[in-house]
Scaffold this active site. Structure first.
Site, PDB file in Angstrom:
ATOM      1  N   VAL B  77       0.855  -1.182   0.000  1.00 20.77           N
ATOM      2  CA  VAL B  77       0.000   0.000   0.000  1.00 20.77           C
ATOM      3  C   VAL B  77       0.897   1.241   0.000  1.00 20.77           C
ATOM      4  O   VAL B  77       1.764   1.371   0.873  1.00 20.77           O
ATOM      5  CB  VAL B  77      -0.891   0.004   1.262  1.00 20.77           C
ATOM      6  CG1 VAL B  77      -1.848   1.191   1.235  1.00 20.77           C
ATOM      7  CG2 VAL B  77      -1.662  -1.311   1.385  1.00 20.77           C
ATOM      8  N   CYS B  78       0.696   2.129  -0.935  1.00 13.93           N
ATOM      9  CA  CYS B  78       1.523   3.338  -0.997  1.00 13.93           C
ATOM     10  C   CYS B  78       1.339   4.154   0.276  1.00 13.93           C
ATOM     11  O   CYS B  78       0.226   4.593   0.594  1.00 13.93           O
ATOM     12  CB  CYS B  78       1.151   4.188  -2.207  1.00 13.93           C
ATOM     13  SG  CYS B  78       1.997   5.788  -2.187  1.00 13.93           S
ATOM     14  N   ILE B  79       2.415   4.359   0.982  1.00 11.02           N
ATOM     15  CA  ILE B  79       2.314   4.993   2.306  1.00 11.02           C
ATOM     16  C   ILE B  79       1.866   6.451   2.205  1.00 11.02           C
ATOM     17  O   ILE B  79       1.030   6.913   2.996  1.00 11.02           O
ATOM     18  CB  ILE B  79       3.645   4.854   3.096  1.00 11.02           C
ATOM     19  CG1 ILE B  79       3.473   5.364   4.527  1.00 11.02           C
ATOM     20  CG2 ILE B  79       4.802   5.550   2.400  1.00 11.02           C
ATOM     21  CD1 ILE B  79       4.593   4.931   5.458  1.00 11.02           C
ATOM     22  N   ALA B  82      -1.775   6.532   1.421  1.00 10.18           N
ATOM     23  CA  ALA B  82      -2.555   5.961   2.520  1.00 10.18           C
ATOM     24  C   ALA B  82      -2.675   6.939   3.698  1.00 10.18           C
ATOM     25  O   ALA B  82      -3.777   7.167   4.196  1.00 10.18           O
ATOM     26  CB  ALA B  82      -1.923   4.654   2.988  1.00 10.18           C
TER      27      ALA B  82
END
Lengths: 124, 130, 95
Positions: B77-79, B82
């Site tokens: 998940v792209c931090i 997110a």
């Protein structure tokens, strides 16, 4: 005849205008990260994505940054292959002189070759 | 072949998450290796551990987690995408002084460099957008 | 040869973008809302790529469009979608 430079690793297609959605920003972020990892990146502005290159953009009324400042930094990241779709330019009635960065106009007929020449194509 | 999946929209908003899940399952059934599913843009909402859809609807978050565990598929998940959208794992929640957290394993918060790496390392990257 | 996927209605300007981007051998797979493009009434929009248009069986079926699909459109199931991505060098998604 061979081109003087080998094809880039990544083609990022940007099709959305600034401010109205985060597509443009998040697409550019991928390009910047790839360039920071020493990947060669080409940007293709299509359709309304071309308006990302207009001069005179500002922050939004709530302080939304937009993307113009990011685009101005592309050179620092060695992203200098900026292409705009000729048809999109015509549909918007824009000329290259109205854009903030030097770009190369590409005709419809060149686009399939561009997609074929990059190892990875990401469409935003 | 080695595949990567890029998912760009939230579950229950468009069909993208359903399509991506079905396609990923079909890849695994076909004997392919899935090196990672990367969640970006509104796709990060697929990692929302508090999602509680009605019982007669497919539970997409649980379905991804199950797929990730059973087939050892990294769920990345792209931090940056997110955190903006309120999706924080335990560590990030603590770092930002938040009570509770909204992302848990097997989903992992990671940098955008992972997407570029996945895309160039795998034989195929398939994107599902809204 | 590349695979292009489209998930937008045939009335969307995104269809113009994908048609402009398709090379002479490239294939087009219609998924989600794009399967409406498999109707005979829409085949004029796909003239430049006739014979290279595919539509996803599951998305046609769930919309009640399976029996209405034009003969020129090749119907593939999800395993056929996977096979197309294997055969084509890379896949570009238009949404």
């Amino acid at each position: 005849m061979q081109d003087e430079t080998p094809p880039a690793d990544l083609l990022v297609i940007l099709r959305h205008a600034p401010h109205g959605s985060s597509w443009l920003k998040e697409g550019l972020d991928v390009a910047l990260v790839a360039a920071a990892f020493d990947r060669r990146v080409t940007l293709l502005f299509m359709g309304e994505g071309i308006t990302a290159l207009l001069e005179g953009q500002q922050a939004g009324p709530l302080g939304q940054k937009g993307t113009a400042a990011t685009l101005a930094m592309l050179e620092m990241y060695d992203i200098d292959s900026l292409l705009v779709e000729e048809r999109g330019m015509d549909e918007l009635g824009l000329t290259s002189e109205q854009l903030m960065l030097p770009v190369r106009r590409v005709a419809d007929a060149e686009i399939p070759g561009l997609l074929a020449d990059h190892a990875l194509v990401l469409n935003f | 072949m080695r595949y990567a999946i890029l998912l760009l929209d939230a579950p229950y908003t468009s069909q993208a998450a359903h399509s991506a899940l079905r396609f990923t399952r079909a890849l695994l059934a076909g004997g392919h290796v899935v090196d990672g599913v990367f969640f970006y843009h509104d796709g990060v909402h697929n990692a929302a551990r508090l999602a509680a859809p009605p019982q007669d609807e497919p539970h997409l978050v649980d379905a991804w987690a199950e797929l990730g565990r059973e087939h050892a598929v990294p769920l990345q998940v792209c931090i940056a995408a997110a955190l903006r959208r309120g999706l924080l794992d335990e560590k990030e929640a603590a770092r930002h002084g938040k009570q509770g957290f909204s992302v848990e394993p097997p989903f992992e918060l990671t940098g955008l460099g992972q997407l570029v790496d996945l895309g160039l390392r795998c034989d195929r990257l398939i994107t599902f957008g809204p | 040869m590349l695979l292009h996927t489209l998930n937008r209605s045939p009335r969307s300007p995104v269809l113009d973008q994908v048609l402009a981007a398709m090379g002479p051998e490239d294939r087009l797979l219609l998924i989600e809302d794009a399967v409406i493009g498999a109707l005979p009434a829409h085949q004029g929009r796909f003239e430049s790529v006739t014979g290279r248009v595919y539509a996803l069986h599951e998305d046609l079926a769930s919309r009640g469009l399976l029996a209405l699909c034009d003969e020129a459109v090749r119907v593939v199931d999800i395993a056929g979608f996977v096979a197309l991505t294997e055969e084509c060098e890379r896949t570009v998604s238009w949404y």
